[in-house]
Write a protein that holds these residues in place. Structure first.
Motif, PDB file in Angstrom:
ATOM      1  N   GLY A  87      43.393  39.124  42.059  1.00 34.15           N
ATOM      2  CA  GLY A  87      41.793  38.214  41.640  1.00 34.15           C
ATOM      3  C   GLY A  87      41.431  39.120  40.401  1.00 34.15           C
ATOM      4  O   GLY A  87      42.099  40.541  40.412  1.00 34.15           O
ATOM      5  N   LEU A  88      40.233  38.615  40.589  1.00 37.91           N
ATOM      6  CA  LEU A  88      39.077  39.524  39.333  1.00 37.91           C
ATOM      7  C   LEU A  88      38.575  40.892  40.449  1.00 37.91           C
ATOM      8  O   LEU A  88      38.493  40.861  41.346  1.00 37.91           O
ATOM      9  N   PRO A  89      38.355  41.575  39.842  1.00 37.26           N
ATOM     10  CA  PRO A  89      37.139  42.943  40.678  1.00 37.26           C
ATOM     11  C   PRO A  89      35.822  42.203  40.746  1.00 37.26           C
ATOM     12  O   PRO A  89      35.502  41.731  39.607  1.00 37.26           O
ATOM     13  N   ALA A  90      35.534  42.679  41.731  1.00 39.26           N
ATOM     14  CA  ALA A  90      33.855  41.615  41.901  1.00 39.26           C
ATOM     15  C   ALA A  90      33.398  43.504  42.236  1.00 39.26           C
ATOM     16  O   ALA A  90      33.706  44.072  43.165  1.00 39.26           O
ATOM     17  N   GLY A  91      32.495  43.836  42.879  1.00 40.25           N
ATOM     18  CA  GLY A  91      31.126  44.505  43.069  1.00 40.25           C
ATOM     19  C   GLY A  91      29.636  44.044  43.902  1.00 40.25           C
ATOM     20  O   GLY A  91      29.665  43.319  42.619  1.00 40.25           O
ATOM     21  N   ALA A 104      28.255  45.944  36.803  1.00 39.20           N
ATOM     22  CA  ALA A 104      29.498  45.163  36.038  1.00 39.20           C
ATOM     23  C   ALA A 104      30.078  46.598  35.653  1.00 39.20           C
ATOM     24  O   ALA A 104      31.517  46.312  35.815  1.00 39.20           O
ATOM     25  N   ARG A 105      29.706  46.992  34.633  1.00 32.37           N
ATOM     26  CA  ARG A 105      30.529  48.502  34.845  1.00 32.37           C
ATOM     27  C   ARG A 105      31.054  49.734  35.432  1.00 32.37           C
ATOM     28  O   ARG A 105      31.996  50.299  35.412  1.00 32.37           O
ATOM     29  N   ARG A 106      29.886  49.794  35.976  1.00 33.43           N
ATOM     30  CA  ARG A 106      30.286  50.329  37.814  1.00 33.43           C
ATOM     31  C   ARG A 106      31.457  50.495  38.082  1.00 33.43           C
ATOM     32  O   ARG A 106      33.056  50.885  38.912  1.00 33.43           O
ATOM     33  N   ALA A 109      35.005  50.061  36.529  1.00 33.79           N
ATOM     34  CA  ALA A 109      35.551  51.507  36.922  1.00 33.79           C
ATOM     35  C   ALA A 109      36.127  52.077  37.998  1.00 33.79           C
ATOM     36  O   ALA A 109      36.840  52.495  38.018  1.00 33.79           O
ATOM     37  N   GLU A 110      34.916  51.657  39.197  1.00 35.40           N
ATOM     38  CA  GLU A 110      34.812  52.180  40.874  1.00 35.40           C
ATOM     39  C   GLU A 110      36.118  51.019  40.989  1.00 35.40           C
ATOM     40  O   GLU A 110      37.455  52.232  41.294  1.00 35.40           O
ATOM     41  N   GLU A 111      36.803  50.280  40.313  1.00 33.76           N
ATOM     42  CA  GLU A 111      37.801  49.692  41.181  1.00 33.76           C
ATOM     43  C   GLU A 111      38.834  49.433  40.776  1.00 33.76           C
ATOM     44  O   GLU A 111      40.055  49.512  40.804  1.00 33.76           O
ATOM     45  N   THR A 147      40.726  54.864  31.467  1.00 35.42           N
ATOM     46  CA  THR A 147      39.545  56.307  30.939  1.00 35.42           C
ATOM     47  C   THR A 147      38.750  56.910  32.032  1.00 35.42           C
ATOM     48  O   THR A 147      37.717  57.793  32.277  1.00 35.42           O
ATOM     49  N   ALA A 148      38.966  56.337  33.140  1.00 33.13           N
ATOM     50  CA  ALA A 148      38.105  56.204  34.491  1.00 33.13           C
ATOM     51  C   ALA A 148      39.264  56.815  35.518  1.00 33.13           C
ATOM     52  O   ALA A 148      39.984  56.044  35.543  1.00 33.13           O
ATOM     53  N   GLU A 149      38.382  56.681  36.670  1.00 34.45           N
ATOM     54  CA  GLU A 149      39.596  57.444  38.166  1.00 34.45           C
ATOM     55  C   GLU A 149      38.638  56.175  38.608  1.00 34.45           C
ATOM     56  O   GLU A 149      37.440  55.895  38.701  1.00 34.45           O
ATOM     57  N   GLN A 150      39.911  55.330  39.757  1.00 34.64           N
ATOM     58  CA  GLN A 150      39.463  54.537  40.449  1.00 34.64           C
ATOM     59  C   GLN A 150      38.604  55.545  42.029  1.00 34.64           C
ATOM     60  O   GLN A 150      38.847  57.064  42.014  1.00 34.64           O
ATOM     61  N   ASP A 151      37.209  54.771  41.921  1.00 37.91           N
ATOM     62  CA  ASP A 151      36.472  55.594  43.297  1.00 37.91           C
ATOM     63  C   ASP A 151      36.158  54.049  44.486  1.00 37.91           C
ATOM     64  O   ASP A 151      35.315  53.408  44.529  1.00 37.91           O
TER      65      ASP A 151
END
Length: 196
Positions: A87-91, A104-106, A109-111, A147-151
């Motif tokens: 599904g879609l990323p969420a947090g 939303a941006r964070r 990038a994290e997921e 362009t980011a690293e999963q965290d």
């Protein structure tokens, strides 16, 4: 987030006769991610009772599109249903977060390791307001690039995948995707936003 937003879904002048009076409240159980709250209430007919519900922070759900129009998805183990969910990323927002666009941006990038070129809030829902006080804010993210690293959090098991939008829409309509946030986000986007 125990305060209720009484003005956001105004049913008119008759709401007062339906309202419950809260005479007390306390947290019965707490764990990472949510609490279980018990309210002591008086119903409109005078009955005194208790009402339990899950209390959790606001959340963001992101529909991320690459420059080629593919959707960035996550495949995540969901213990409650015992399977991998696509599904879609969420947090969730943190207590000191006051900018949901930044959340939303964070979370994107994290997921996923992807960052959005542009971001627009689409809509807000209460996904199960008979059981929990959760509020989900849906976003459209365009021009997403890795362009980011999963965290990931310690309890997240996530793999990133890409899908053609029309294939994802078909999977939602065919019932292949059962994640409520994804079904809601894709169908609402398709009905109200995609063709604008």
């Amino acid at each position: 987030m125990s305060e209720r937003d009484a003005d956001s879904d105004d049913p008119g002048d008759d709401a007062e006769e339906l309202a419950w009076e809260t005479t007390g409240t306390e947290i019965d159980y707490t764990c990472p991610g949510f609490d279980v709250r018990r309210d002591d209430v008086v119903l409109p007919n005078g009955t005194e009772t208790g009402f339990h519900y899950v209390e959790e922070p606001q959340a963001v759900v992101i529909l991320p599109l690459t420059p080629d129009g593919e959707v960035v998805l996550i495949e995540e183990w969901r213990q409650a249903v015992g399977r991998v969910n696509r599904g879609l990323p969420a947090g969730s927002a943190e207590p000191d977060d006051d900018d949901l666009d930044a959340v939303a941006r964070r979370e994107l990038a994290e997921e996923t390791g992807y960052e959005a070129g542009s971001l627009r809030q689409l809509f807000t829902i209460e996904p199960a307001n008979g059981l929990l006080n959760s509020v989900h804010h849906f976003y459209l993210a365009r021009d997403c690039e890795p362009t980011a690293e999963q965290d990931l959090d310690f309890n997240e098991s996530i793999r990133v995948s890409l899908a053609e939008y029309d294939d994802l829409l078909s999977d939602v309509l065919d019932g292949e995707i059962r994640d409520g946030r994804t079904v809601t986000g894709i169908t609402r986007y398709e009905l109200a936003d995609r063709w604008q």
